[in-house]
Design a protein around this motif. Structure first.
Motif, mmCIF file in Angstrom:
data_model
loop_
_atom_site.group_PDB
_atom_site.id
_atom_site.type_symbol
_atom_site.label_atom_id
_atom_site.label_comp_id
_atom_site.label_asym_id
_atom_site.label_seq_id
_atom_site.Cartn_x
_atom_site.Cartn_y
_atom_site.Cartn_z
ATOM 1 N N ASP A 65 0.878 -1.164 0.000
ATOM 2 C CA ASP A 65 0.000 0.000 0.000
ATOM 3 C C ASP A 65 0.919 1.217 0.000
ATOM 4 N N ILE A 66 1.094 1.812 -1.145
ATOM 5 C CA ILE A 66 2.125 2.835 -1.333
ATOM 6 C C ILE A 66 1.793 4.135 -0.612
ATOM 7 N N TRP A 67 0.557 4.536 -0.624
ATOM 8 C CA TRP A 67 0.147 5.804 -0.038
ATOM 9 C C TRP A 67 -0.963 5.563 1.003
ATOM 10 N N PRO A 68 -0.642 4.971 2.142
ATOM 11 C CA PRO A 68 -1.680 4.676 3.130
ATOM 12 C C PRO A 68 -2.105 5.905 3.934
ATOM 13 N N GLY A 69 -3.337 5.896 4.386
ATOM 14 C CA GLY A 69 -3.844 6.909 5.307
ATOM 15 C C GLY A 69 -3.739 8.327 4.792
ATOM 16 N N VAL A 70 -3.085 9.149 5.567
ATOM 17 C CA VAL A 70 -2.947 10.574 5.251
ATOM 18 C C VAL A 70 -2.128 10.787 3.983
ATOM 19 N N LEU A 71 -1.255 9.855 3.661
ATOM 20 C CA LEU A 71 -0.430 9.988 2.459
ATOM 21 C C LEU A 71 -1.244 9.908 1.175
ATOM 22 N N ALA A 72 -2.517 9.510 1.278
ATOM 23 C CA ALA A 72 -3.372 9.484 0.085
ATOM 24 C C ALA A 72 -3.535 10.889 -0.496
ATOM 25 N N ALA A 73 -3.535 11.898 0.373
ATOM 26 C CA ALA A 73 -3.609 13.281 -0.111
ATOM 27 C C ALA A 73 -2.341 13.658 -0.859
ATOM 28 N N VAL A 74 -1.209 13.162 -0.391
ATOM 29 C CA VAL A 74 0.057 13.413 -1.083
ATOM 30 C C VAL A 74 0.024 12.749 -2.459
ATOM 31 N N TRP A 75 -0.487 11.522 -2.514
ATOM 32 C CA TRP A 75 -0.607 10.819 -3.790
ATOM 33 C C TRP A 75 -1.461 11.612 -4.772
ATOM 34 N N LEU A 76 -2.588 12.136 -4.276
ATOM 35 C CA LEU A 76 -3.477 12.911 -5.136
ATOM 36 C C LEU A 76 -2.777 14.157 -5.673
ATOM 37 N N ALA A 77 -2.064 14.848 -4.800
ATOM 38 C CA ALA A 77 -1.357 16.067 -5.216
ATOM 39 C C ALA A 77 -0.246 15.749 -6.217
ATOM 40 N N ILE A 78 0.524 14.703 -5.947
ATOM 41 C CA ILE A 78 1.625 14.345 -6.845
ATOM 42 C C ILE A 78 1.088 13.918 -8.207
ATOM 43 N N THR A 79 0.042 13.127 -8.201
ATOM 44 C CA THR A 79 -0.545 12.680 -9.458
ATOM 45 C C THR A 79 -1.086 13.865 -10.257
ATOM 46 N N PHE A 80 -1.729 14.785 -9.578
ATOM 47 C CA PHE A 80 -2.251 15.976 -10.248
ATOM 48 C C PHE A 80 -1.122 16.804 -10.849
ATOM 49 N N VAL A 81 -0.072 17.023 -10.067
ATOM 50 C CA VAL A 81 1.055 17.835 -10.549
ATOM 51 C C VAL A 81 1.755 17.154 -11.721
ATOM 52 N N LEU A 82 1.986 15.841 -11.621
ATOM 53 C CA LEU A 82 2.666 15.145 -12.710
ATOM 54 C C LEU A 82 1.830 15.083 -13.977
ATOM 55 N N SER A 83 0.518 15.193 -13.832
ATOM 56 C CA SER A 83 -0.359 15.157 -15.000
ATOM 57 C C SER A 83 -0.550 16.521 -15.634
ATOM 58 N N ILE A 84 -0.711 17.554 -14.822
ATOM 59 C CA ILE A 84 -1.105 18.872 -15.311
ATOM 60 C C ILE A 84 0.066 19.847 -15.487
ATOM 61 N N ALA A 85 1.027 19.822 -14.591
ATOM 62 C CA ALA A 85 2.113 20.811 -14.626
ATOM 63 C C ALA A 85 2.887 20.833 -15.938
ATOM 64 N N PRO A 86 3.218 19.693 -16.544
ATOM 65 C CA PRO A 86 3.965 19.765 -17.809
ATOM 66 C C PRO A 86 3.167 20.417 -18.939
ATOM 67 N N ILE A 87 1.872 20.172 -18.962
ATOM 68 C CA ILE A 87 1.038 20.792 -19.999
ATOM 69 C C ILE A 87 1.016 22.302 -19.809
ATOM 70 N N LEU A 88 0.796 22.731 -18.567
ATOM 71 C CA LEU A 88 0.784 24.168 -18.285
ATOM 72 C C LEU A 88 2.154 24.789 -18.511
#
Length: 143
Positions: A65-88
């Motif tokens: 379980d790579i992003w358990p508990g509170v780290l799920a928010a970190v996973w969401l933020a990292i995934t969002f940044v890795l998906s959107i930041a390069p396009i922007l």
């Protein structure tokens, strides 16, 4: 005569302000992208005990379980940044190229140089996101 000077000063200030905003946005986007990559690789290294490029279903993180508990928010933020930041970053780099070509911004050498440096950094972030390694990391995060 005074209104012509005021209009020219306003146009120069507007170009300088646009350059300042574009510079800051590009630095933030590139920094956020490279920080997200570092955090994701750091988390994979923490789980595996060594620094490596994780991939979907690998032996070190395949069943963890790579992003358990509170780290799920970190996973969401990292995934969002890795998906959107390069396009922007790519879009702001295109906008900055237009600004760099303007005569009003070329008059302010310091602003022009900082915008050129941030444009190169944004272009590097965009190019890095297109590599197979970046795609593998994003797929690993989405798994």
């Amino acid at each position: 005569m005074s209104s012509e000077i005021d209009a020219a000063a306003y146009a120069a200030d507007t170009a300088s302000l646009s350059g300042r905003i574009a510079t800051r946005v590009q630095y933030v986007l590139a920094g956020a992208y490279f920080l997200a990559v570092a955090v994701a690789l750091g988390r994979a290294a923490q789980l595996a005990g060594r620094l490596y490029l994780p991939h979907q279903g690998d032996e070190a993180t395949g069943t963890a379980d790579i992003w358990p508990g509170v780290l799920a928010a970190v996973w969401l933020a990292i995934t969002f940044v890795l998906s959107i930041a390069p396009i922007l970053a790519g879009l702001t780099a295109l906008y900055a190229i237009v600004l760099l070509a303007s005569a009003r911004l070329r008059a302010d050498r310091r602003r022009w140089r900082s915008l050129a440096a941030s444009t190169v950094l944004s272009a590097l972030a965009f190019a890095a996101s297109l590599t197979p390694q970046a795609r593998t990391l994003l797929v690993w995060l989405l798994d």
